[in-house]
Design a protein around this motif. Structure first.
Motif, PDB file in Angstrom:
ATOM      1  N   LYS A 155       0.812  -1.217   0.000  1.00 21.02           N
ATOM      2  CA  LYS A 155       0.000   0.000   0.000  1.00 21.02           C
ATOM      3  C   LYS A 155       0.845   1.266   0.000  1.00 21.02           C
ATOM      4  CE  LYS A 155      -4.068  -2.005   0.198  1.00 21.02           C
ATOM      5  NZ  LYS A 155      -5.026  -1.923  -0.928  1.00 21.02           N
ATOM      6  N   THR A 156       2.157   1.128   0.088  1.00 19.85           N
ATOM      7  CA  THR A 156       3.031   2.299   0.107  1.00 19.85           C
ATOM      8  C   THR A 156       3.559   2.585  -1.293  1.00 19.85           C
ATOM      9  OG1 THR A 156       4.932   0.924   0.689  1.00 19.85           O
ATOM     10  CG2 THR A 156       3.681   1.870   2.503  1.00 19.85           C
ATOM     11  N   SER A 157       4.090   3.779  -1.485  1.00 16.12           N
ATOM     12  CA  SER A 157       4.466   4.228  -2.820  1.00 16.12           C
ATOM     13  C   SER A 157       5.627   3.420  -3.381  1.00 16.12           C
ATOM     14  CB  SER A 157       4.846   5.720  -2.790  1.00 16.12           C
ATOM     15  OG  SER A 157       5.959   5.937  -1.955  1.00 16.12           O
ATOM     16  N   GLY A 158       5.547   3.118  -4.676  1.00 14.63           N
ATOM     17  CA  GLY A 158       6.628   2.459  -5.377  1.00 14.63           C
ATOM     18  C   GLY A 158       6.760   0.975  -5.114  1.00 14.63           C
ATOM     19  N   ILE A 159       5.765   0.360  -4.428  1.00 10.99           N
ATOM     20  CA  ILE A 159       5.859  -1.051  -4.073  1.00 10.99           C
ATOM     21  C   ILE A 159       4.612  -1.781  -4.559  1.00 10.99           C
ATOM     22  CG2 ILE A 159       6.058  -2.718  -2.182  1.00 10.99           C
ATOM     23  CD1 ILE A 159       7.510  -0.647  -0.566  1.00 10.99           C
ATOM     24  N   SER A 160       4.811  -2.951  -5.167  1.00 10.54           N
ATOM     25  CA  SER A 160       3.685  -3.783  -5.595  1.00 10.54           C
ATOM     26  C   SER A 160       3.961  -5.221  -5.185  1.00 10.54           C
ATOM     27  CB  SER A 160       3.477  -3.692  -7.110  1.00 10.54           C
ATOM     28  OG  SER A 160       4.600  -4.206  -7.801  1.00 10.54           O
ATOM     29  N   GLU A 753       8.494   9.314  -7.569  1.00 10.20           N
ATOM     30  CA  GLU A 753       7.376   8.940  -6.707  1.00 10.20           C
ATOM     31  C   GLU A 753       6.742  10.196  -6.123  1.00 10.20           C
ATOM     32  OE1 GLU A 753       9.298   4.808  -4.906  1.00 10.20           O
ATOM     33  OE2 GLU A 753       9.008   6.564  -3.627  1.00 10.20           O
ATOM     34  N   GLY A 754       5.445  10.140  -5.952  1.00  9.14           N
ATOM     35  CA  GLY A 754       4.734  11.231  -5.299  1.00  9.14           C
ATOM     36  C   GLY A 754       3.776  10.694  -4.262  1.00  9.14           C
ATOM     37  N   GLU A 755       3.649  11.404  -3.159  1.00 11.39           N
ATOM     38  CA  GLU A 755       2.718  11.004  -2.097  1.00 11.39           C
ATOM     39  C   GLU A 755       1.962  12.228  -1.599  1.00 11.39           C
ATOM     40  OE1 GLU A 755       2.615   8.528   2.137  1.00 11.39           O
ATOM     41  OE2 GLU A 755       4.514   9.363   1.416  1.00 11.39           O
ATOM     42  N   SER A 816       6.947  -2.563 -12.987  1.00  8.77           N
ATOM     43  CA  SER A 816       5.792  -1.898 -13.586  1.00  8.77           C
ATOM     44  C   SER A 816       6.140  -0.435 -13.820  1.00  8.77           C
ATOM     45  CB  SER A 816       4.566  -1.998 -12.667  1.00  8.77           C
ATOM     46  OG  SER A 816       4.103  -3.318 -12.578  1.00  8.77           O
ATOM     47  N   ASP A 817       5.807   0.074 -14.995  1.00  8.35           N
ATOM     48  CA  ASP A 817       6.076   1.493 -15.275  1.00  8.35           C
ATOM     49  C   ASP A 817       5.301   2.404 -14.334  1.00  8.35           C
ATOM     50  OD1 ASP A 817       7.660   0.663 -17.344  1.00  8.35           O
ATOM     51  OD2 ASP A 817       6.168   1.029 -18.903  1.00  8.35           O
ATOM     52  N   LEU A 818       4.062   2.022 -14.031  1.00  8.64           N
ATOM     53  CA  LEU A 818       3.185   2.899 -13.262  1.00  8.64           C
ATOM     54  C   LEU A 818       2.550   2.131 -12.102  1.00  8.64           C
ATOM     55  CD1 LEU A 818       1.783   5.692 -13.031  1.00  8.64           C
ATOM     56  CD2 LEU A 818      -0.033   4.781 -14.505  1.00  8.64           C
ATOM     57  N   LEU A 819       2.678   2.707 -10.898  1.00  3.18           N
ATOM     58  CA  LEU A 819       2.039   2.160  -9.693  1.00  3.18           C
ATOM     59  C   LEU A 819       1.213   3.258  -9.039  1.00  3.18           C
ATOM     60  CD1 LEU A 819       5.078   0.319  -8.046  1.00  3.18           C
ATOM     61  CD2 LEU A 819       3.174  -0.767  -9.214  1.00  3.18           C
ATOM     62  N   ILE A 820      -0.029   2.939  -8.666  1.00  3.62           N
ATOM     63  CA  ILE A 820      -0.899   3.915  -8.018  1.00  3.62           C
ATOM     64  C   ILE A 820      -1.613   3.235  -6.843  1.00  3.62           C
ATOM     65  CG2 ILE A 820      -2.847   5.501  -8.281  1.00  3.62           C
ATOM     66  CD1 ILE A 820      -2.268   5.606 -11.265  1.00  3.62           C
ATOM     67  N   ASN A 821      -1.617   3.881  -5.690  1.00  6.00           N
ATOM     68  CA  ASN A 821      -2.429   3.463  -4.555  1.00  6.00           C
ATOM     69  C   ASN A 821      -3.173   4.688  -4.035  1.00  6.00           C
ATOM     70  OD1 ASN A 821      -1.740   0.567  -3.928  1.00  6.00           O
ATOM     71  ND2 ASN A 821       0.315   1.460  -3.871  1.00  6.00           N
ATOM     72  N   SER A 822      -4.448   4.509  -3.734  1.00  5.79           N
ATOM     73  CA  SER A 822      -5.232   5.629  -3.245  1.00  5.79           C
ATOM     74  C   SER A 822      -6.285   5.128  -2.265  1.00  5.79           C
ATOM     75  CB  SER A 822      -5.909   6.373  -4.402  1.00  5.79           C
ATOM     76  OG  SER A 822      -6.598   7.509  -3.930  1.00  5.79           O
ATOM     77  N   ASP A 823      -6.663   5.995  -1.337  1.00  4.87           N
ATOM     78  CA  ASP A 823      -7.732   5.648  -0.396  1.00  4.87           C
ATOM     79  C   ASP A 823      -8.422   6.911   0.091  1.00  4.87           C
ATOM     80  OD1 ASP A 823      -6.666   6.379   2.575  1.00  4.87           O
ATOM     81  OD2 ASP A 823      -4.995   5.647   1.372  1.00  4.87           O
ATOM     82  N   ILE A 824      -9.660   6.762   0.451  1.00  6.95           N
ATOM     83  CA  ILE A 824     -10.423   7.826   1.081  1.00  6.95           C
ATOM     84  C   ILE A 824     -11.092   7.227   2.306  1.00  6.95           C
ATOM     85  CG2 ILE A 824     -12.455   7.446  -0.405  1.00  6.95           C
ATOM     86  CD1 ILE A 824     -12.876  10.542  -0.199  1.00  6.95           C
TER      87      ILE A 824
END
Length: 922
Positions: A155-160, A753-755, A816-824
């Protein structure tokens, strides 16, 4: 005129800034022997200015000259207001010791010990640290309904996380480039195929927070290029507490089956071990059935935890215990193809059905003795029993040019995999005055992984090209029908010892610098045994072989047919006439790493902090083997030198710029160097004793801003340069085995990476105490990787091995070129201890290479995946809570293709998972 105006404005701005004063100090906790109180709230009354104390209880706020009131608060403690006046350029020190309020001490102390589990506390630690840090705490884990550490890290940036396994990829770098620790001490792998322990065997019940270092820290071992994942176990300091919880749920795919099948033998709880029968080659002495067993696929979970603390004179003794069990069922079906040639023909073309069942049992005890403010000792002991069952049935073309070439073939494999792990750790911290600190930790880990009684059957049409002819047991390969027994043990002793000394005392009693020196070492002893008993169908009697009933395999594999000579029992060493026939295939070895390090941390200016470090490691990795391929040994030793530098520049109180650079290395693993043949359905793997280590160069540049408490906006640019990277490849052989090679001269990774974490709505009613919060989180990672592939290099460095890469360069496998995780997340705290939390969390990763193509074949590529989870938790009172979860709501198709030939080689859906839980605290 304009220039003059700008210069005057700049002059007055600088002058005004220079006239500001600073209020600083340390907040202590009276309830804990006046130790520093981290994460207390410090606010200037009537303004929006404020901060929180750091882990040492310190704070600092810059103010214009004037009169103010300092408000010091901490949930469950008396709020203190202190009026003060500050002059231009004055540094005013206000220290204070907070006392508990009139509420029960139990309430106060529980809040205190979980404070570092909070998102806001971890963000504050991230802000204060010189190093580039990222963490996920128990609070965020709970909101997102995460049950294991692997899912939490993903769930953290840059990790799958790789589908179908526990492997995680950090910035495109897989298992070999990462490392795993528990409370800073190393953990063994539970699988001969991997370097790291499977993170999904760790329940989040035992986690306070998970620290993720994606830049190299000199205190960690240098076998690093992706990330070090440090699991920090829970501690407890409060009054007596007991909590019990249970849950149930189901997987939509599993529940949709008329019957859910598993193999005979393993039990419901996973505590089983089917040994090799006595005299297995002399007679048919197997006691477990070949036939599948039906069960009810309903998930369940249970946990019990508690803690207490006691004052013993000026010392405090506390303990925390946790015990839990959970299980899960899953069902997958879809195509499975193997050995797709350049003409897009799949030599093996199956439709697969997979019934899966997993269990996890965890027990942990933590004892903490705070002797006084200068001495603390902690003991952790943890037992984990993790199992997985997989009953797979493959039907279709067994060999496009051989048996079942038009269909009608059938392969069944039932595998029970069990890991039991015992971890013991003793850690200490000792302060000698205010300058000198000695930290130490020692551990003993004992891991055993077993695959007891794996069963495999291969059934073919009597007439190979006629799928409607009667079915018989396959006589093509000796191992087509077999029982397999594997045991791997990994015993490890490790220790960390660090001495630090502060120097350069400043007016506010803080220090400009620190010297650090230390030693760490680990001794690993690995042993791997495997015995496969083949039920070799007699070729000379093929014409008279009995018909096989797929629903009653015991009707063929029995003593009667053994006596009739339809099949025989043997290992690769021979049958019962050979006294060494049951001698297992074996490899064993040792790995010793002895490391020394030194570092200097220094504050050059009020805004610039730098850490310069150097670490050296002497590494021994020796392997001795006796397998079906060969006997012998491979010896390996090397010395590695690893400089690193980390810097932080504080733009202002809310913004930092951080930089890190380091040199590290990557070791090959035992399995990758041992010439042992691992056989799976449709694929075999073989070790390469000529592998050698890679050299890694790592660079990171990060900007981060913390607008408000619990909020962050950051961007990180990073680069990786790897010399002699190791890759998994298909080698030119009759069976297209997979092995490992140093595939080229270099590999490069560049990314950003952006958070962003933002509190959209935050409302508090001071009269009723009710609170409403709506929070949003987003992290995005974009990565570009490239590596050269050099067939000539591989052939010259690996005698007897032939590799012919399809492409001259490629992306890194797993990237992976692109990783995205998001939550509300919505949180509402009502009166009378009632609260509601609802979280919607999603994740996406773009396609990535699973394995490199050779001899004109395309790369194996995993397609992109988007997932969505919903978590709802409701506390009915202080004691009772309920929860609901709905995971993998999108239920995407998991697909792997061979790209040039554009053939799907693997495809399935995981199904949706639904759960209901309840807990009670007293």
């Amino acid at each position: 005129m304009k220039l003059r105006f700008l210069l005057l404005s700049l002059f007055f701005s600088v002058a005004m800034f220079a006239q500001n004063g600073t209020v600083t100090g340390t907040i202590l906790d009276k309830e804990f022997n006046n130790e520093p109180l981290p994460f207390a709230n410090i606010i200037i009354k009537g303004t929006k200015q404020g901060t929180s104390t750091d882990e040492n209880g310190k704070y600092s706020i810059t103010l214009k000259p004037g009169s103010y009131t300092l408000v010091i608060g901490y949930l469950g403690y008396e709020t203190k207001e202190i009026p003060f006046t500050i002059k231009a350029n004055e540094k005013k020190v206000i220290n204070y010791t907070l006392e508990a309020s009139g509420v029960q001490l139990q309430d106060v102390e529980i809040v205190h010990i979980v404070s570092k589990e909070k998102e806001s506390a971890l963000l504050l630690e991230q802000q204060k640290a010189v190093e580039i840090k990222q963490s996920i705490g128990a609070e965020e884990i709970s909101k997102k309904g995460i049950s294991d550490v692997a899912a939490a890290v993903a769930k953290t940036s840059g990790i799958s996380k790789q589908e179908g396994s526990s492997d995680i990829y950090v910035r495109g770098l897989g298992d070999r480039y990462n490392s795993t620790t528990l409370n800073g001490l190393p953990l063994p792998s539970n699988n001969p195929s991997t370097k790291n322990i499977s993170l999904d065997i760790f329940s989040t019940d035992i986690v306070e927070y998970i620290g993720i270092d994606k830049t190299y820290n000199y205190k960690n071992y240098g076998d690093f290029a992706g990330a070090n994942v440090d699991i920090v176990s829970k501690t407890y300091k409060g009054s007596g507490m007991i909590e019990v919880g249970t849950g149930t749920g189901f997987n939509s795919n599993a529940m949709s089956q008329d019957k859910f099948y598993l193999q005979d033998g393993p039990n419901f709880h996973g505590f089983s071990n089917e040994p090799i029968p006595n005299n297995p080659l002399a007679a048919y002495n197997f006691t477990t059935s070949w036939d599948k067993q039906a069960t009810t696929p309903v998930n369940g979970s249970f946990y019990l935890r508690g803690g207490d603390s006691y004052n013993i004179g000026s010392s405090k003794l506390s303990f925390f215990v946790n015990a839990s069990f959970d299980n899960g069922f899953n069902y997958k079906e879809g195509v499975r193809r193997g050995s797709v040639n350049t003409q897009a023909i799949a030599v093996k073309d199956f439709y697969r059905k997979a019934y899966e069942y997993s269990t996890g049992s965890n027990a942990m005890a933590n004892i903490n003795l705070k002797i006084n403010n200068n001495n603390n000792i902690k003991f952790n002991s943890m037992f984990i029993n993790s199992t997985s069952q997989k009953h797979e049935e493959f039907s279709g073309i067994l060999d496009a040019f051989g048996p079942a070439q038009n269909g009608g073939g059938f392969v069944r494999r039932s595998t029970f995999d069990r890991t039991f792990l015992l971890i013991n750790q003793l850690l200490g911290e000792h302060k000698f005055g205010e300058r000198l600190v000695f930290d130490w930790g020692v551990s003993y880990n004992k891991m055993t992984n077993i695959i007891p009684d794996r069963m495999q059957n291969t059934i073919i049409p009597f007439t190979w090209d006629d799928p409607n002819s009667r079915l018989v047991a396959s006589d093509v390969n000796q191992s087509d029908n077999h029982r397999y027994y594997q045991e791997m043990s990994d015993d490890e002793v490790a220790g960390n010892f660090t001495l630090s000394y502060k120097f350069g005392k400043k007016d506010d009693n803080s220090y400009k610098g620190k010297f650090i020196a230390g030693y760490s070492g680990r001794y690993k002893d690995i042993n791997f045994d495997a015995t496969q008993i083949n039920l070799f169908v007699t070729r000379s009697l093929f014409a008279s072989q009995p018909t096989v009933d797929l629903n009653y395999l015991d009707g063929y594999f029995n003593q009667t047919n053994l006596d009739a000579g339809f099949f025989s029992l043997r290992t690769f060493r021979g049958n019962v006439t050979n006294p060494n026939a049951l001698k297992p295939q074996n490899y064993n070895g040792q790995q010793i790493i002895s490391a020394g390090y030194g570092a200097v941390e220094y504050q050059f200016t009020p805004k610039l902090f730098v850490i310069g470090a150097f670490r050296t490691e002497f590494i021994i990795q020796d392997i001795f083997y006796d397998t079906s391929l060969k006997s012998g040994k491979t010896l390996f030793d090397t010395m590695e030198y690893m400089p690193s530098i980390t810097a932080k520049y504080e733009v202002n109180e809310k913004q930092n710029i951080k930089f890190a650079a380091s040199k590290t290395y990557t070791l090959p693993q035992f399995k990758e160097r041992a010439p042992f043949l691992y056989e799976e359905v449709g694929q075999s793997y073989i070790g390469n004793p000529f592998l050698y280590n890679s050299t890694d160069y790592n660079f990171d540049l990060k900007w981060e801003m913390f607008p408000k408490n619990g909020e962050v906006l950051s961007f990180t640019g990073f680069a990786k340069y790897i010399q002699n990277p190791i890759n998994q490849v298909t080698i030119a052989s009759a069976t297209n085995d997979i092995s490992w090679v140093n595939s080229g001269d270099k590999a490069v990774g560049l990314g950003i990476e952006g958070e962003w974490r933002k509190n959209i709505i935050s409302i508090e009613n001071n009269t009723t105490g009710e609170k409403t919060n709506l929070g949003f989180g987003l992290n995005v990672s974009y990565l570009i990787t490239n590596q050269d592939l050099n067939s000539e290099k591989v052939v010259s460095e690996n005698p007897g091995m032939n590799v012919d890469f399809t492409n001259s360069d490629s992306r890194l496998t797993g990237a992976s070129d692109l990783l995205i995780n998001s939550d509300i997340s919505f949180n509402r705290e009502f009166k009378k201890d009632k609260s509601l939390t609802a979280t919607l969390a999603g994740g996406y990763f773009s396609d990535r290479i699973y394995a490199l193509g050779v001899t004109g074949k395309g790369d194996l590529v995993d397609s992109d995946v988007f997932t969505l989870d919903f978590i709802l938790k409701f506390n009915l009172s202080k004691n009772i809570g309920i929860g609901f979860s709905a995971k993998n709501l999108t239920d995407p198709t998991i697909e792997r293709k061979q790209d040039i030939q554009n053939v799907v080689v693997d495809s399935y859906k995981k199904g949706r998972n639904f759960g209901l839980s309840v807990k009670y605290s007293f």
